[in-house]
Design a protein around this motif. Structure first.
Motif, PDB file in Angstrom:
ATOM      1  N   GLY A  17       0.785  -1.234   0.000  1.00  0.00           N
ATOM      2  CA  GLY A  17       0.000   0.000   0.000  1.00  0.00           C
ATOM      3  C   GLY A  17       0.815   1.280   0.000  1.00  0.00           C
ATOM      4  O   GLY A  17       0.256   2.365   0.105  1.00  0.00           O
ATOM      5  N   ARG A  18       2.122   1.166  -0.136  1.00  0.00           N
ATOM      6  CA  ARG A  18       2.984   2.351  -0.119  1.00  0.00           C
ATOM      7  C   ARG A  18       2.730   3.184  -1.366  1.00  0.00           C
ATOM      8  O   ARG A  18       2.705   2.679  -2.478  1.00  0.00           O
ATOM      9  N   ASP A  19       2.533   4.482  -1.184  1.00  0.00           N
ATOM     10  CA  ASP A  19       2.316   5.413  -2.275  1.00  0.00           C
ATOM     11  C   ASP A  19       3.625   6.123  -2.594  1.00  0.00           C
ATOM     12  O   ASP A  19       4.466   6.324  -1.711  1.00  0.00           O
ATOM     13  N   LEU A  20       3.769   6.521  -3.833  1.00  0.00           N
ATOM     14  CA  LEU A  20       4.953   7.221  -4.313  1.00  0.00           C
ATOM     15  C   LEU A  20       5.294   8.448  -3.459  1.00  0.00           C
ATOM     16  O   LEU A  20       6.461   8.775  -3.272  1.00  0.00           O
ATOM     17  N   LEU A  21       4.288   9.113  -2.920  1.00  0.00           N
ATOM     18  CA  LEU A  21       4.520  10.341  -2.159  1.00  0.00           C
ATOM     19  C   LEU A  21       4.618  10.106  -0.648  1.00  0.00           C
ATOM     20  O   LEU A  21       4.823  11.049   0.118  1.00  0.00           O
ATOM     21  N   ASP A  22       4.500   8.848  -0.220  1.00  0.00           N
ATOM     22  CA  ASP A  22       4.658   8.538   1.199  1.00  0.00           C
ATOM     23  C   ASP A  22       6.137   8.588   1.579  1.00  0.00           C
ATOM     24  O   ASP A  22       6.996   8.139   0.814  1.00  0.00           O
ATOM     25  N   SER A  24       9.615   7.498   3.391  1.00  0.00           N
ATOM     26  CA  SER A  24      10.269   6.235   3.733  1.00  0.00           C
ATOM     27  C   SER A  24      11.298   6.538   4.824  1.00  0.00           C
ATOM     28  O   SER A  24      12.078   7.482   4.697  1.00  0.00           O
ATOM     29  N   LEU A  61       8.742   0.805  -2.174  1.00  0.00           N
ATOM     30  CA  LEU A  61       7.758   0.854  -3.259  1.00  0.00           C
ATOM     31  C   LEU A  61       7.751  -0.427  -4.103  1.00  0.00           C
ATOM     32  O   LEU A  61       6.904  -0.581  -4.985  1.00  0.00           O
ATOM     33  N   ARG A  98      11.506  11.590   1.079  1.00  0.00           N
ATOM     34  CA  ARG A  98      10.203  11.762   0.425  1.00  0.00           C
ATOM     35  C   ARG A  98      10.387  12.498  -0.890  1.00  0.00           C
ATOM     36  O   ARG A  98      11.262  13.352  -1.033  1.00  0.00           O
ATOM     37  N   ASP A 147       4.480   3.511 -10.330  1.00  0.00           N
ATOM     38  CA  ASP A 147       3.123   3.743  -9.840  1.00  0.00           C
ATOM     39  C   ASP A 147       2.052   3.033 -10.663  1.00  0.00           C
ATOM     40  O   ASP A 147       0.922   2.878 -10.210  1.00  0.00           O
ATOM     41  N   ARG A 151       0.488  10.180 -13.635  1.00  0.00           N
ATOM     42  CA  ARG A 151       0.342  10.967 -12.425  1.00  0.00           C
ATOM     43  C   ARG A 151       0.941  12.336 -12.645  1.00  0.00           C
ATOM     44  O   ARG A 151       1.977  12.468 -13.289  1.00  0.00           O
TER      45      ARG A 151
END
Length: 172
Positions: A17-22, A24, A61, A98, A147, A151
């Motif tokens: 469920g990790r999003d590109l904008l989350d 790390s 990711l 990030r 992703d 986007r």
């Protein structure tokens, strides 16, 4: 260097469920080889810590396999650092990575080094992706590969956009 090699060759497991904008987070500890003659972390070592953070960001990711299958790999086009506090032998700290956004040339990241909730250092990185043939890969293509869709980049903070123009990495 050994830590970076291990992180790259044996990345940690992807985070579901990790999003590109989350962000790390990478947890580290200062080792003897990280110190300079003044017994604190050498300024160049912070860049290695940031390399580890970026590799872990991609691992979170699940991007290593997707990028590697295309023959793409990341490189740093520009970076800048500001330092607030020292790190010394044995101290535990985190590097939070990030993505701030991207343009037609590079992906912009912020990486924050903290110890016990206090800011130690902050870096901005403009990263590119290259193919094994040496071609530059458009950031939008990399984002799509990671992703799985088209986007739009978030708007870059003004200070980051100003920096990108000043170091000549911003899309023209």
């Amino acid at each position: 260097m050994l830590q970076l090699a291990l992180v790259t060759l044996r990345p940690r497991a992807a985070v579901a469920g990790r999003d590109l904008l989350d962000p790390s987070v990478t947890h580290l500890r200062v080792r003897l080889g990280d110190l300079d003659l003044y017994r604190h972390v050498n300024n160049a070592v912070y860049l290695q810590y940031m390399d580890l953070g970026r590799s872990n960001y991609l691992a979170d990711l699940g991007a290593f396999g997707r990028l590697s299958a295309r023959g793409w790999y990341p490189v740093v086009a520009a970076s800048t650092m500001s330092y607030r506090r020292s790190l010394t032998l044995g101290q535990r700290f985190t590097v939070t990575t990030r993505v701030l956004g991207w343009d037609g040339r590079v992906v912009y990241l912020e990486q924050v080094v903290e110890r016990d909730g206090q800011l130690v250092a902050r870096g901005w990185v403009a990263g590119r992706f290259l193919s094994r043939a040496g071609d530059r890969i458009a950031p939008a293509d990399v984002v799509s590969a990671i992703d799985g869709g088209d986007r739009v980049s978030p708007t870059l903070p003004d200070d980051v956009a100003t920096w990108a123009r000043a170091v000549d990495v911003a899309h023209r």
